[in-house]
Design a protein around this motif. Structure first.
Motif, PDB file in Angstrom:
ATOM      1  N   LEU A  33       3.226   2.368  11.435  1.00 23.50           N
ATOM      2  CA  LEU A  33       3.449   1.360  12.471  1.00 23.50           C
ATOM      3  C   LEU A  33       4.083   2.072  13.658  1.00 23.50           C
ATOM      4  CD1 LEU A  33       3.419  -1.692  13.191  1.00 23.50           C
ATOM      5  CD2 LEU A  33       5.758  -1.769  12.387  1.00 23.50           C
TER       6      LEU A  33
ATOM      7  N   GLU B 209      -3.823  -4.606   5.314  1.00 26.18           N
ATOM      8  CA  GLU B 209      -2.577  -5.360   5.217  1.00 26.18           C
ATOM      9  C   GLU B 209      -2.736  -6.735   5.864  1.00 26.18           C
ATOM     10  OE1 GLU B 209      -2.736  -2.150   5.759  1.00 26.18           O
ATOM     11  OE2 GLU B 209      -1.711  -1.494   3.945  1.00 26.18           O
TER      12      GLU B 209
ATOM     13  N   LEU C 236      -1.315  -5.173  13.513  1.00 27.83           N
ATOM     14  CA  LEU C 236      -0.668  -3.879  13.745  1.00 27.83           C
ATOM     15  C   LEU C 236      -0.303  -3.190  12.434  1.00 27.83           C
ATOM     16  CD1 LEU C 236       1.677  -4.628  16.762  1.00 27.83           C
ATOM     17  CD2 LEU C 236      -0.334  -3.191  16.730  1.00 27.83           C
TER      18      LEU C 236
ATOM     19  N   SER D 273       0.970   3.976   2.104  1.00 23.13           N
ATOM     20  CA  SER D 273       1.657   4.313   3.353  1.00 23.13           C
ATOM     21  C   SER D 273       1.156   3.390   4.438  1.00 23.13           C
ATOM     22  CB  SER D 273       1.375   5.756   3.745  1.00 23.13           C
ATOM     23  OG  SER D 273       0.006   5.916   4.002  1.00 23.13           O
ATOM     24  N   ILE D 274       2.069   2.901   5.220  1.00 21.45           N
ATOM     25  CA  ILE D 274       1.709   2.013   6.309  1.00 21.45           C
ATOM     26  C   ILE D 274       2.328   2.569   7.580  1.00 21.45           C
ATOM     27  CG2 ILE D 274       1.932  -0.307   7.235  1.00 21.45           C
ATOM     28  CD1 ILE D 274       2.205  -1.202   4.272  1.00 21.45           C
TER      29      ILE D 274
ATOM     30  N   GLN E 106       9.245  -2.285   3.568  1.00 22.47           N
ATOM     31  CA  GLN E 106       7.886  -2.786   3.333  1.00 22.47           C
ATOM     32  C   GLN E 106       7.830  -3.577   2.033  1.00 22.47           C
ATOM     33  OE1 GLN E 106       5.465  -2.900   5.306  1.00 22.47           O
ATOM     34  NE2 GLN E 106       5.425  -1.167   6.711  1.00 22.47           N
TER      35      GLN E 106
ATOM     36  N   SER F 187       0.840  -1.196   0.000  1.00 27.55           N
ATOM     37  CA  SER F 187       0.000   0.000   0.000  1.00 27.55           C
ATOM     38  C   SER F 187       0.876   1.248   0.000  1.00 27.55           C
ATOM     39  CB  SER F 187      -0.915   0.014   1.213  1.00 27.55           C
ATOM     40  OG  SER F 187      -1.513  -1.241   1.377  1.00 27.55           O
TER      41      SER F 187
END
Lengths: 250, 347
Positions: free
Chosen positions: A86, B236, B231, A83-84, A145, A81
């Motif tokens: 975390l 995802e 998380l 932007s992820i 990623q 994707s």
């Protein structure tokens, strides 16, 4: 192999995708281009099964995506994707290991560790393996990623890879390296690759096929050279001709 | 960027140490339980405990009073800490806590309803009706939040958090109204209940709590790996083969069961669900496979110790343990907040 037949997608009254038909072939890299808001990300999400289209069907290796079991799909299809976020201090190694979730029973087997290493090495990020992910720079995060997604479908035949602007945060060198890597993987494993990007130069150089989107519809699709012809770009992006085609002398 | 992420490299490749770390924490807990049983108004020397040479009086005190109390505090501590850790993964926010989404305040409201509207209750029946009310209140709140987020369809964390805040405010106001209507004795009962205490611990309470909490904890810990994946985000997680909606539903129900049972038997004991997972994360990292079981053990350990301090500090009177945990947890939370967000806000 992915085929989308007459798919439409919308949120509320807003029509985002309208009667889109595309076909992605194994071993080829297909670029999706188009102006902001043209429906590129929605198309990618529909094709990858992340969103369900309101109308139309998508076939993944001949099977309707609607009824495809989640677990099978997760070994066949990787999605990166845009932007992820975390916020937890996982190390880079642990994060990429998450990509092996479809395969392993804890604790991680030696094979999976090897795949994680290969995946990280392929994006030139093995040296970051003990770093804490949120402390990385934007470009480093993007490469890590990508490594997670590559690890997810590592060495799988007939798999698909969906990348939403994978090189947005990368410097010039890595932009080219990552596209070379993607092309290599597509050749070696008959991978079906679908990638959103904004740079027509990169697309012309590294992508076999292109889909040019405009207002939720396919403006042109086919071989990259033909689809990304200057007159098409000019028309879809509404830019003067001298903005297209690379460096403008100062 | 928060403190946790400001550390560039974590000191240990911790997951390999999972078994030794958990064994160590388990031994510590066991040792603490034994020591704590020997402390109190009737002295029971450890040597007598180990050699099983106890007087009838000592035996009675231990079996009827101290053992259920100590076990109950351990169960409640584990339940609160694991619920906190699981909520933080669910909301992808290290500051989430079961209290935050309104489970505890919903339970408090139900208890206030019983105390003020049901008229005078006495004895064991009172204890049970209050416990049951707390449990039902907690569960109802959880279902309500679940329903709201279900309407929205996305199960987005911010939506859930905002719904929780609204429900918190509402039940706070309703509880306030009930306190306003109550007479002096009801008010006193209400106030003491919200402070949290293990003073009334009896074997039935221990058994009820254990039968609810232990299976829920087991289920949460079994889903630890999937929680790690969650998380990364809902989409995802689905892309990696985790049915995120089902997982979220499961986590919500398990935490509601844990918190409801804990609040039912002990009142409101704050900050355990926030502080314990943080301590584990700071020292052992964020991997839920280690975080959840370690939180259970450390939570049990801390609440057992806190309760011992609460019942011995001002002996023969008792300090409500909830006050004690909040006294320690409050400053800790502030310290965490300043450390985590200080850099970002330029403090």
């Amino acid at each position: 192999m992915i085929t989308a037949k007459h798919i439409a997608y919308g949120v509320g009254d807003t029509q985002i995708l309208d009667d889109v038909c595309v076909s992605l072939k194994p071993g080829t890299v297909t670029a999706i281009l188009g102006p902001n808001g043209a429906g590129k990300s929605s198309l990618l999400k529909c094709l990858s099964g992340t969103l369900s289209p309101c109308r139309g069907d998508i076939y993944f290796n001949g099977v309707n995506l609607q009824g495809y079991p989640l677990e099978d799909l997760s070994r066949r299809r990787g999605v990166l994707s845009q932007s992820i976020a975390l916020h937890f201090p996982f190390t880079v190694f642990e994060l990429v290991m998450m990509g092996r979730y479809p395969y392993i029973d804890s604790p991680a087997s030696q094979d999976d560790k090897q795949v994680v290493q290969w995946a990280l090495e392929s994006v030139d990020a093995w040296s970051l393996k003990d770093r804490v992910f949120p402390s990385l720079s934007g470009g480093e995060q993007q490469r890590v990623q990508l490594a997670r997604v590559l690890g997810q479908i590592w060495a799988q035949q007939q798999a698909c890879l969906f990348l939403d602007e994978p090189t947005a945060a990368l410097d010039l060198k890595y932009q080219h390296q990552i596209f070379q890597l993607i092309g290599q993987l597509a050749d070696d494993y008959a991978l079906t690759v679908c990638v959103i990007l904004h740079d027509p130069q990169l697309a012309r150089r590294y992508c076999d096929q292109a889909i040019l989107m405009q207002q939720g519809q396919v403006f042109a699709a086919g071989s990259t050279a033909r689809v990304l012809a200057p007159e098409n770009i000019e028309c879809v992006y509404e830019v003067p001709p001298d903005w297209i085609g690379g460096w403008v002398p100062l | 960027m928060n403190t946790l992420s400001r550390q560039l490299i974590r000191p240990l490749p911790v997951l390999g140490l999972r078994i030794p770390v958990l064994a160590l924490l388990g031994l510590l807990l066991l040792f603490a339980l034994l020591v704590v049983i020997s402390i109190g108004a009737v002295s029971v020397p450890l040597s007598a405990l180990f050699s099983a040479q106890l007087s009838d009086q000592q035996l009675a005190v231990i079996s009827a009073i101290r053992l259920p109390r100590v076990l109950l505090s351990a169960i409640v501590g584990a339940a609160l800490a694991v619920s906190g850790a699981a909520m933080q993964s669910l909301f992808r926010n290290p500051l989430a806590d079961p209290g935050v989404i309104g489970i505890a305040s919903g339970a408090a409201l139900a208890v206030a309803l019983v105390i003020v509207l049901a008229g005078p209750l006495s004895g064991v029946f009172a204890l049970y009706s209050l416990s049951f009310a707390a449990f039902v209140g907690g569960l109802m709140t959880c279902l309500l939040i679940f329903l709201f987020t279900g309407i929205n369809g996305s199960f987005s964390a911010s939506y859930m958090l905002l719904a929780g805040i609204a429900i918190n405010t509402l039940s706070g106001a309703a509880t306030g109204l009930l306190s306003y209507l109550s007479d002096d004795q009801q008010l006193r009962a209400l106030t003491f209940w919200t402070m949290g205490s293990f003073g009334g611990a009896l074997w039935p309470g221990v058994i009820v709590a254990a039968t609810i909490v232990l299976p829920a904890l087991f289920l949460l810990i079994r889903n630890a790996r999937a929680l790690n994946i969650l998380l990364l985000g809902n989409e995802e997680a689905r892309q990696l083969g985790v049915d995120s909606k089902r997982l979220q539903r499961r986590v919500i129900i398990c935490t509601a069961l844990c918190v409801g049972a804990a609040v039912a038997v002990s009142g409101i004991i704050g900050f355990v669900g926030l502080v314990v997972p943080h301590l584990i994360r700071l020292t052992l990292g964020p991997d839920n496979r280690l975080l959840l079981p370690a939180s259970a053990l450390l939570g049990a350990l801390l609440v057992v110790l806190a309760d011992t301090v609460a019942r011995t500090l001002v002996s023969p009177a008792e300090l409500p343990v909830g006050i004690l945990t909040s006294l320690i947890g409050g400053p800790f939370f502030l310290w965490l907040l300043v450390k985590q967000y200080g850099g970002r806000m330029g403090l």
